[in-house]
Design an enzyme around this catalytic site. Structure first.
Site, short mmCIF file in Angstrom:
data_model
loop_
_atom_site.label_atom_id
_atom_site.label_comp_id
_atom_site.label_asym_id
_atom_site.label_seq_id
_atom_site.Cartn_x
_atom_site.Cartn_y
_atom_site.Cartn_z
N TYR A 150 -4.21 8.14 3.94
CA TYR A 150 -3.80 7.24 5.02
C TYR A 150 -2.32 7.46 5.27
CZ TYR A 150 -2.72 2.87 7.49
OH TYR A 150 -2.29 1.93 8.40
N ASP A 245 3.88 12.55 2.24
CA ASP A 245 3.91 11.13 2.60
C ASP A 245 4.02 10.36 1.29
OD1 ASP A 245 3.58 8.52 3.29
OD2 ASP A 245 1.73 8.82 4.44
N LYS A 278 7.62 1.15 1.66
CA LYS A 278 7.26 0.24 0.58
C LYS A 278 8.43 -0.03 -0.39
CE LYS A 278 2.39 0.56 1.39
NZ LYS A 278 1.68 1.69 1.97
C1 LIG Z 1 1.35 2.04 3.41
C2 LIG Z 1 1.31 3.47 3.80
C3 LIG Z 1 1.66 3.93 5.08
C4 LIG Z 1 1.95 2.99 6.22
O1 LIG Z 1 3.05 2.18 6.00
P1 LIG Z 1 3.19 0.80 6.83
O2 LIG Z 1 4.52 0.28 6.40
O3 LIG Z 1 2.03 -0.05 6.45
O4 LIG Z 1 3.16 1.17 8.27
C5 LIG Z 1 1.74 5.28 5.31
N1 LIG Z 1 1.44 6.16 4.33
C6 LIG Z 1 1.08 5.76 3.10
C7 LIG Z 1 0.80 6.78 2.05
C8 LIG Z 1 0.99 4.41 2.80
O5 LIG Z 1 0.58 4.03 1.58
#
Ligand SMILES: *Cc1c(COP(=O)(O)O)cnc(C)c1O
Length: 438
Positions: A150, A245, A278
Site C-alpha cells: 500500500y 516506501d 508516520k
Molecule cells: C500509511 C502508509 C502510506 C500512506 O500514508 P498516509 O499518511 O496514510 O497517507 C503510504 N505508504 C505506506 C507504506 C504506509 O504504511
C-alpha cells in the site's frame, strides 16, 4: 487486566450511531470501522504511554500506536512540551521556519541515501509526489509496484495485478479511470523471475520501482535479500529509480529505516528515493520524501516538477517530529524496542504452540506481524490464504481482555518504547486464555 464491561448504554455504540449519520461509515479512514472483524469501533477518549481509553472508560494496551507514529508511546513528556511551546509561537505561517531546516538536517543525517528532502503532510502525498518526480526526472511514464503493498490512496497507486504475468494493472477503487493506471505495472512480491521479465519487456520505459521493503500493509512480509538486491541491480541497469516506501518502516524498524537493515546484507545498498511518514511526525500530520540531490533538484522551484502544500513543514508538526526524532536517537533505544517486540511475538508463539494452534510471527524493531499459519507468507496470495474467521475471534477475545490489535488481518502491529514487560506479559496471558478456550 481490566475486563471489558459490555453495557447496554455503551457510549462507543452511541457515538458510532451518531457518526454514521454524518460521516460515511462513521469513520474518516476505512479500517477504523471494524468492517473486517465486525463489532463496534472503539472511540478513543485519551491515551497515555502504552494505553488508550475508549468512550466507555475501558483501557486498552495499544498495539497500533496510530498505525505506527507513536513509537515513544502516547503523551511523551518531551514531545508534549515541544508541541506546547510551538503552539504558543504560532500554528502556521506559509513561510519558511528554522524547524523545517532542522528537520531536514535530522533526516539527511539519519538516512544516508537522502541528500535532499521535502516535507509534506501525509504519506499519500509523499508517494504521489515521488512518482511525479521520478517520471519528471527520467522522462519515462511506467512504474512498478507490488501486489499487497500500500502506498497511500493516490490514483496511480490504487491498482491490482492484471490477469497475466507482467501485465498492467486495473484500478482497485471506483473513480480511478483505467487510463490513469495503464502505466502501473503490478508484480508479485518476492518473485524474481517476474521482476526480470517485467524489466526485459518494459525496462527502458520504467521511471521507478516502488516497494514497501518490509510490507506492513499485508500484515508483515519481508522482501527477501536476493529480491531487494535484484530490484537494485535491475533499476541501475535500466536507469529506473528504486523507491523505498518507508512511510511505515522509516524510524520504526531501525533508526536508518528498512534500507539500513538491507544494507547489512547488501554492502553499499541504497535506494534512490525514499518516502517517509508516520514516525517522523510523531503523531502530527507530517511526511517527507527525499533522495539524491540530482533527482531532488528537478522539484519546483528549482526544476520543472511541481509540488506544493499550504501546511507543508507545519511549525507544530515539525516540533513534534523533531522531538520524536531526538528521543529515538538515544543510545540503546532500538535494542530495547526490538527486544520487547520480539518478546511479544515469542510469547504469542508459545501460547499458540502450547494449545496446538498454528502460529508464525516476525518482527523488526518496533514493528511485528503474526499469522495463524505454520509458515510465514512471502507474498499477497499466500497472505490471502489465512483463515480470517479465526483471526477475527482472536481479535475480539483480545479486545475484550483490553488488548487492541489492528482490526484487520492484513495489518502490521506496533510496539512502543512505553510498552513494559508487564504489558507484554498481560497480552500473552490474554492470548493463553484465548487459545486454551478454543
Ligand atoms: C500509511 C502508509 C502510506 C500512506 O500514508 P498516509 O499518511 O496514510 O497517507 C503510504 N505508504 C505506506 C507504506 C504506509 O504504511
Amino acid at each position: 487486566m481490566e475486563q471489558n464491561i459490555k453495557s447496554a448504554a455503551s457510549r462507543n455504540d452511541a457515538l458510532f450511531e451518531r457518526a454514521k449519520k454524518l460521516i460515511p461509515g462513521g469513520v474518516n479512514s476505512p479500517v477504523r470501522a471494524f468492517k473486517a472483524v465486525g463489532g463496534t469501533p472503539r472511540f478513543v477518549q485519551r491515551a497515555q504511554g502504552a494505553y488508550f481509553w475508549d468512550a466507555d472508560g475501558q483501557r486498552y494496551i495499544d498495539y497500533i500506536g496510530s498505525w505506527g507514529p507513536m513509537i515513544l508511546g502516547h503523551g511523551h513528556p518531551t514531545v508534549v512540551e515541544a508541541v506546547q511551546k510551538a503552539v504558543l509561537e504560532g500554528f502556521s505561517y506559509g513561510a519558511p521556519t528554522e524547524r523545517e531546516v532542522e528537520m531536514a538536517e535530522e533526516i539527511v543525517n539519519l538516512v544516508p541515501s537522502i541528500e535532499m528532502v521535502r516535507l509534506v503532510s501525509s504519506g499519500t502525498e509523499a508517494t504521489m509526489s515521488v512518482i511525479r518526480l521520478a517520471r519528471g526526472a527520467t522522462g519515462r511514464s511506467k512504474i512498478i509496484k507490488f501486489e499487497g503493498c500500500y502506498h497511500g490512496h493516490s490514483d496511480a497507486l490504487l491498482v491490482k495485478a492484471g490477469s497475466g504475468l507482467a501485465t498492467f494493472g486495473s484500478p482497485t477503487s471506483a473513480g480511478v479511470p483505467p487510463e490513469v493506471v495503464k502505466d502501473t505495472l503490478v508484480l508479485e512480491y518476492n518473485h524474481i523471475v517476474q521482476l526480470e521479465e517485467a524489466f526485459s519487456l518494459h525496462g527502458k520505459n520504467i521511471a521507478c520501482l516502488m516497494i514497501e521493503p518490509i510490507a506492513g500493509n499485508m500484515n508483515f512480509v519481508r522482501a527477501s535479500v536476493p529480491f531487494i538486491k535484484r530490484c537494485r541491480e535491475l533499476c541501475t541497469q535500466y536507469g529506473a529509480l528504486l523507491v523505498f516506501d518507508e512511510v511505515m518502516t522509516g524510524f520504526r524498524v531501525a533508526l536508518g529505516g528498512a534500507q539500513s537493515v538491507y544494507a547489512k546484507s547488501i554492502p553499499g545498498f541504497k535506494p534512490d528515493m525514499t518516502a517517509l511518514g508516520k514516525v517522523i511526525g510523531g503523531g502530527m500530520p507530517m511526511a517527507a520524501f527525499g533522495g539524491s540531490r540530482a533527482v531532488m533538484e528537478h522539484l519546483a522551484p528549482l526544476g520543472g516538477v511541481y509540488q506544493a502544500g499550504t501546511l507543508s513543514g507545519n511549525p507544530v508538526a515539525t516540533a513534534c517530529g523533531l522531538a520524536t526524532l531526538r528521543e529515538i536517537q538515544k543510545p540503546g533505544f532500538y535494542e530495547a524496542l526490538g527486544a520487547r517486540t520480539r518478546s511479544l511475538v515469542a510469547g504469542l508463539a508459545q501460547a499458540a504452540t502450547q494449545a496446538g494452534v498454528p502460529f508464525c510471527g516476525d518482527s523488526e524493531g518496533g514493528m511485528f506481524g503474526f499469522f495463524l499459519l505454520d509458515t510465514l507468507p512471502q507474498n499477497y496470495p499466500q497472505v490471502m490464504k489465512t483463515d480470517s474467521p479465526s483471526f477475527n475471534r482472536f481479535f475480539h477475545a483480545m479486545l475484550d481482555s483490553g488488548v487492541y490489535y489492528a482490526p484487520a488481518l492484513y495489518e502490521a502491529g506496533f510496539v512502543s518504547a512505553a510498552h513494559t514487560a508487564e504489558d507484554i506479559a498481560a497480552t500473552v496471558d490474554a492470548a493463553v486464555r484465548f487459545f486454551a478456550s478454543k
